[in-house]
Design a protein around this motif. Structure first.
Motif, mmCIF file in Angstrom:
data_model
loop_
_atom_site.group_PDB
_atom_site.id
_atom_site.type_symbol
_atom_site.label_atom_id
_atom_site.label_comp_id
_atom_site.label_asym_id
_atom_site.label_seq_id
_atom_site.Cartn_x
_atom_site.Cartn_y
_atom_site.Cartn_z
ATOM 1 N N GLU A 86 -1.728 4.015 0.808
ATOM 2 C CA GLU A 86 -2.684 4.634 1.723
ATOM 3 C C GLU A 86 -3.216 5.965 1.184
ATOM 4 O O GLU A 86 -4.266 6.437 1.622
ATOM 5 C CB GLU A 86 -2.044 4.855 3.097
ATOM 6 C CG GLU A 86 -1.748 3.582 3.876
ATOM 7 C CD GLU A 86 -0.542 2.814 3.309
ATOM 8 O OE1 GLU A 86 -0.425 1.613 3.600
ATOM 9 O OE2 GLU A 86 0.251 3.433 2.568
ATOM 10 N N LYS B 82 -7.376 -3.569 1.485
ATOM 11 C CA LYS B 82 -6.315 -4.232 2.256
ATOM 12 C C LYS B 82 -6.376 -5.754 2.219
ATOM 13 O O LYS B 82 -5.390 -6.417 2.518
ATOM 14 C CB LYS B 82 -6.342 -3.738 3.700
ATOM 15 C CG LYS B 82 -5.898 -2.287 3.833
ATOM 16 C CD LYS B 82 -5.722 -1.874 5.277
ATOM 17 C CE LYS B 82 -5.201 -0.445 5.356
ATOM 18 N NZ LYS B 82 -4.988 -0.011 6.758
ATOM 19 N N TYR C 298 -3.163 -5.369 -3.512
ATOM 20 C CA TYR C 298 -2.641 -4.657 -2.335
ATOM 21 C C TYR C 298 -1.568 -5.485 -1.638
ATOM 22 O O TYR C 298 -0.483 -4.982 -1.313
ATOM 23 C CB TYR C 298 -3.791 -4.352 -1.374
ATOM 24 C CG TYR C 298 -3.362 -3.640 -0.110
ATOM 25 C CD1 TYR C 298 -3.369 -2.253 -0.030
ATOM 26 C CD2 TYR C 298 -2.962 -4.368 1.024
ATOM 27 C CE1 TYR C 298 -2.982 -1.598 1.135
ATOM 28 C CE2 TYR C 298 -2.566 -3.723 2.191
ATOM 29 C CZ TYR C 298 -2.588 -2.331 2.236
ATOM 30 O OH TYR C 298 -2.188 -1.688 3.384
#
Length: 442
Positions: A28, A39, A44
């Motif tokens: 983040e 995301k 990720y």
């Protein structure tokens, strides 16, 4: 870890460069590279799930390759080991592999091996890692500024996913600069510094996507600027200009940028964009590229992409190549710009390229046959007895042209050169029509 070791480590972290202290430990916190760590993206999800397979991180300096590796180190439950290919050899790799086998055998724990600048490993060193990557002894993370498809063994590449990191945007760099100035935990917020908006914009522009360059400038500015009457350190535009006095150009004459930039230069000339052509020319000259190398590429483009649409282009390019050798820099930049802009602005045709390629393929792949008898050399006694007769001299006929066979029998009627419709080639087409060549032949 005893108290002295803990204090030593804390001191090292406090004295580390700002760029290292600012390095994120969570996904983040990472700025930029949304195309691979958004995301919904594979990388990720793999990091979050701690299901990472071997990967190669490829991109310019300061784009976050080591940052992503450190995020993985803080996220994974696997053992994490880091090597730098510039200082490590087979002995260090053997130690890592032995420890990885022990971790797997004793604790059923994977080992992630991060190799920074993996392109520095020679073929034998890369081959050594291959079986251990293949059997899962280690999960490899390789970081490189060089194109892995040229610098990393094919077998190792085939067992890894390659992720290309892009230079950070100006907005990305801007965010990092502000974080560096005002963040009290990892940045330099404790110094009570302020930075002008113009200084932020200047540093973000001059960094050219390199976060490390921008952060180093911020650190230098804060540490070397005296406090004003209010006790504030103010990073103004003049201070920022002193901290980055020259743009850090991403150009390596022996690396990927060399090939990418010359490719863009040629394609810009071919695409009739003189503005882009002169920009890439300036980038190459600024990076110290050889002026003779650039001149050779302009000459090739003048024939390959302009050709007979403007026969003068090759003359301009050839004169340029000769002139830059005689004149040298810095004046040679004007001559190179002259030629590059001329070629970019000229009408385009690749008819010459198509003609020679088609002819070469014909020579290689087909039975070419004998030279027609009337075209053979007749400047010796006995040539007539060999049948070398019947040649018609073109200048004895109207328009200095006579229709006769020039290609071998097996290739009669084959057309290699098809002039285009732009520039001088339109005149060539008109000439062919005037002397009697049919439209089908043209």
């Amino acid at each position: 870890m005893d108290m002295f070791e803990y204090m030593r480590q804390q001191n090292m972290e406090q004295e580390a460069p700002l760029a290292k202290r600012m390095r994120p430990t969570r996904l983040e916190e990472v700025v930029g590279q949304e195309h691979i760590i958004g995301k919904d993206k594979l990388l990720y999800r793999a990091i979050q799930a701690d299901k990472l397979s071997s990967i190669i991180l490829y991109g310019p300096p300061g784009t976050g390759k080591t940052t992503l590796a450190m995020v993985i180190a803080h996220t994974t439950s696997a053992a994490f080991v880091q090597l730098n290919a510039t200082t490590s050899g087979k002995k260090e790799m053997e130690e890592v592999i032995k420890a990885a086998k022990d971790h797997m055998g004793m604790y059923q724990k994977k080992t992630i091996l991060f190799v920074d600048e993996i392109h520095r490993f020679n073929k034998a060193q890369q081959d050594y890692l291959l079986p251990f990557v293949e059997d899962g002894t280690v999960v490899l993370i390789g970081a490189t500024t060089e194109n892995p498809y040229f610098e990393v063994n094919g077998a190792l590449l085939s067992r890894s996913n390659v992720f290309a990191l892009r230079p950070l945007s100006r907005e990305n760099i801007r965010e990092l600069i502000l974080r560096a100035v005002y963040d009290r935990e990892k940045g330099m917020g404790a110094y009570e510094a302020e930075i002008e908006e113009k200084a932020v914009e200047f540093l973000a522009d001059m960094a050219e996507g390199d976060a490390r360059s921008a952060l180093n400038a911020v650190e230098l500015g804060i540490l070397t600027t005296k406090r004003d009457e209010d006790g504030k350190i103010r990073i103004t535009l003049p201070v920022a200009e002193e901290c980055i006095q020259r743009r850090s150009l991403k150009y390596d004459k022996d690396g990927d940028n060399h090939y990418d930039t010359i490719s863009a230069f040629i394609k810009s000339m071919r695409g009739s964009d003189p503005d882009a052509a002169v920009y890439y020319l300036a980038k190459m000259l600024f990076g110290g590229e050889s002026v003779t190398f650039i001149a050779r590429r302009i000459m090739i483009c003048a024939s390959e992409d302009v050709g007979n649409a403007d026969p003068q282009a090759i003359q301009v390019a050839a004169a340029c190549a000769q002139a830059v050798e005689r004149v040298g820099m810095p004046e040679a930049q004007i001559i190179l710009a002259h030629a590059a802009i001329y070629v970019a602005s000229a009408p385009k045709s690749n008819s010459i390229v198509n003609a020679i390629y088609k002819a070469m393929d014909t020579v290689k792949e087909r039975q070419t046959g004998a030279v027609p008898a009337h075209l053979r050399d007749s400047h010796y006694s006995g040539s007539q007895s060999l049948g070398h007769i019947g040649y018609q001299y073109a200048h004895d006929f109207p328009n200095h042209y006579v229709k006769q066979q020039y290609l071998p029998d097996e290739l009669e009627g084959t057309q290699f050169y098809q002039p285009g419709t732009l520039g001088y080639e339109q005149k060539i087409r008109e000439y062919f029509q005037m002397i009697g060549k049919t439209g089908e032949e043209i």
